[in-house]
Design an enzyme around this catalytic site. Structure first.
Site, PDB file in Angstrom:
ATOM      1  N   CYS A 136      35.403  33.514  48.903  1.00 17.68           N
ATOM      2  CA  CYS A 136      36.369  32.919  47.979  1.00 17.68           C
ATOM      3  C   CYS A 136      37.815  33.243  48.379  1.00 17.68           C
ATOM      4  O   CYS A 136      38.328  34.322  48.057  1.00 17.68           O
ATOM      5  CB  CYS A 136      36.087  33.425  46.570  1.00 17.68           C
ATOM      6  SG  CYS A 136      37.236  32.789  45.360  1.00 17.68           S
ATOM      7  N   CYS A 139      40.108  33.877  45.405  1.00 23.13           N
ATOM      8  CA  CYS A 139      40.010  35.192  44.753  1.00 23.13           C
ATOM      9  C   CYS A 139      40.620  36.285  45.634  1.00 23.13           C
ATOM     10  O   CYS A 139      41.274  37.189  45.131  1.00 23.13           O
ATOM     11  CB  CYS A 139      38.550  35.581  44.503  1.00 23.13           C
ATOM     12  SG  CYS A 139      37.484  34.234  44.026  1.00 23.13           S
ATOM     13  N   ASP A 140      40.383  36.226  46.939  1.00 20.13           N
ATOM     14  CA  ASP A 140      40.684  37.372  47.802  1.00 20.13           C
ATOM     15  C   ASP A 140      41.786  37.138  48.818  1.00 20.13           C
ATOM     16  O   ASP A 140      42.189  38.081  49.511  1.00 20.13           O
ATOM     17  CB  ASP A 140      39.404  37.786  48.566  1.00 20.13           C
ATOM     18  CG  ASP A 140      38.282  38.158  47.613  1.00 20.13           C
ATOM     19  OD1 ASP A 140      38.591  38.669  46.523  1.00 20.13           O
ATOM     20  OD2 ASP A 140      37.104  37.940  47.948  1.00 20.13           O
TER      21      ASP A 140
END
Ligand code: NAP
Length: 308
Positions: A136, A139-140
C-alpha cells in the site's frame, strides 16, 4: 457476546456493502452491515480515485469511503465493527458468527467481502512485510521520503502506486515480468512521462534483501526471465502490486465458486445458488472498480428486498 437479528445482513463495508446498506435503509428494511477487518474495504488504500462519478476533482480512496460511510450513517444504516468468521447457510434464517463471539441471525445475506492482496510468495517477502515490504503506497509511501523504492507488477494498481510514490521518493524501479503493461492507457502514459520511474521489463524479484537487527530492507535481486541475467537494486522499500484474490474461503463449502475463486452469481442479478444469499462487488467479479461494486451492491439489495 450479543445476538443480532436482522432481515438483511450485509457482510463487508466496501463500496458494494455500503451501497447495499444505503438501499436497504431507504427501503425501510431491518438491515445490518458487519464491517469486517478492514472497514471501508480495499479502496481506503487507493491513492487517487478519479473515475468514480460525481466528483469533479480526484480524491483519495480513503476520502471517498469516508464520504460513503457518512452518507450511510446519515441514512440510518446500522454498522457493526466486527468480522464475520463463520457462516451457516444450511438452515434458515441463516446464522453467522463473528470474531468477537457475536451471533447474527438473518433472513437474507449479501456477501460483499471483497478481495485481498496477492503476495509474491518469497520467504524474504514475508519476513520484511511491515519492515520495508508493503502492498500500500498510500499507507506507507511517506516513510520513504528521499529514498529509492521498487514496485512490482504491471497492472493499474502497480502503475498507480508507482506514480503516487514519486511524490515522496527519489526513484521508483518498476519491475514487471512481461514487456507490456495491462493498465489503462492514460496511466501508462503518465508512467512513461515520469522521469523518476525506471522500468525493468521481463524481470521478476528473486529475493528481498535486508538487515536483521533492525529488520530493514536494503535491496532486491531481480532476474531477467529472458536472459536469466541477475541484477541487484539498492532500495529501501518494496511495494507488491500483483493483483488480488477474492475473499471467499468461508463460503466455499456452500456456494459455487469459479476457477479464480469468485462467487458465481446467476445471470441478470446477484443471487447465488442458495435462495436468500446474494453476492456483490469484487467477491464475485474481477473488475475491481468501485463504481461497479457500488452498482452490484445496489442491485443485490434491490433483489434481496424484493425477495424477502
Ligand atoms: P491485475 O490487473 O491483475 O495486474 C496484476 C499485475 O501483476 C499484472 O501485470 C501481472 O502480470 C502481475 N503479476 C501477477 N502475478 C505476478 C507474480 N506472481 N509475479 C510478478 N508479477 C505478477 O491487478 P491490479 O493491478 O490489482 O488490477 C486489478 C483490476 O482492478 C483491473 O481490472 C484494474 O483495471 C482494476 N484497477 C483499477 C483502478 C482504477 O481504475 N483506478 C486501480 C487499480 C486497479 P501479467 O500481466 O504478466 O499477468
Amino acid at each position: 457476546m450479543a445476538e443480532y437479528k436482522s432481515d438483511l445482513l450485509i457482510i463487508g463495508s466496501g463500496p458494494a456493502g455500503y451501497t447495499a446498506g444505503i438501499y436497504a435503509a431507504r427501503a425501510g428494511i431491518n438491515a445490518l452491515i458487519v464491517a469486517g477487518a478492514q472497514k471501508g474495504g480495499q479502496l481506503i488504500r487507493s491513492s487517487i480515485v478519479e473515475n468514480f462519478p460525481g466528483f469533479s476533482e480526484a480524491l483519495s480512496g480513503y476520502d471517498l469511503m469516508e464520504k460513503i460511510h457518512q452518507q450511510a450513517i446519515n441514512l440510518g444504516v446500522k454498522i457493526i465493527d466486527d468480522e464475520i468468521t463463520e457462516v451457516d447457510f444450511y438452515d434458515h434464517p441463516f446464522v453467522c458468527s463473528s470474531a468477537s463471539g457475536n451471533s447474527f441471525m438473518s433472513k437474507a445475506i449479501i456477501i460483499a467481502t471483497g478481495a485481498s492482496v496477492k503476495w509474491l510468495g518469497l520467504p524474504s517477502e514475508q519476513k520484511y512485510i511491515g519492515h520495508g515490504v508493503s502492498s500500500c503506497a498510500t499507507c506507507d509511501g511517506f516513510l520513504y521520503r528521499g529514498k529509492e523504492v521498487a514496485v512490482i507488477g504491471g497492472g493499474n494498481s502497480a502503475l498507480e502506486q508507482a506514480l503516487y510514490l514519486t511524490n515522496y521518493v527519489e526513484k521508483v524501479y518498476l519491475i514487471h515480468r512481461r514487456h507490456s503493461f495491462n493498465a489503462e492507457h492514460v496511466v501508462q502514459k503518465r508512467i512513461f512521462e515520469n522521469r523518476k520511474i525506471t522500468i525493468f521489463w521481463n524481470n521478476v524479484v528473486d529475493e528481498i534483501i535486508g538487515t536483521e537487527n533492525p529488520l530493514e530492507v536494503t535491496g532486491i535481486r531481480i532476474r531477467n526471465v529472458k536472459s536469466d541475467k541477475k541484477k541487484y537494486l539498492d532500495v529501501s522499500g518494496v511495494f507488491v502490486a500483483i493483483g488480488h484474490h477474492p475473499n471467499t474461503e468461508m463460503f466455499r463449502r456452500y456456494l459455487h465458486l469459479d476457477s479464480g475463486g469468485y462467487i458465481v452469481v446467476k445471470p441478470q442479478g446477484n443471487a447465488t445458488d442458495i435462495p436468500g444469499v446474494y453476492a456483490a462487488g469484487d467477491v464475485c467479479n474481477p473488475y475491481r472498480q468501485a463504481v461497479i461494486a457500488a452498482g452490484c451492491g445496489a442491485r443485490a439489495a434491490l433483489q434481496a428486498i424484493s425477495e424477502l
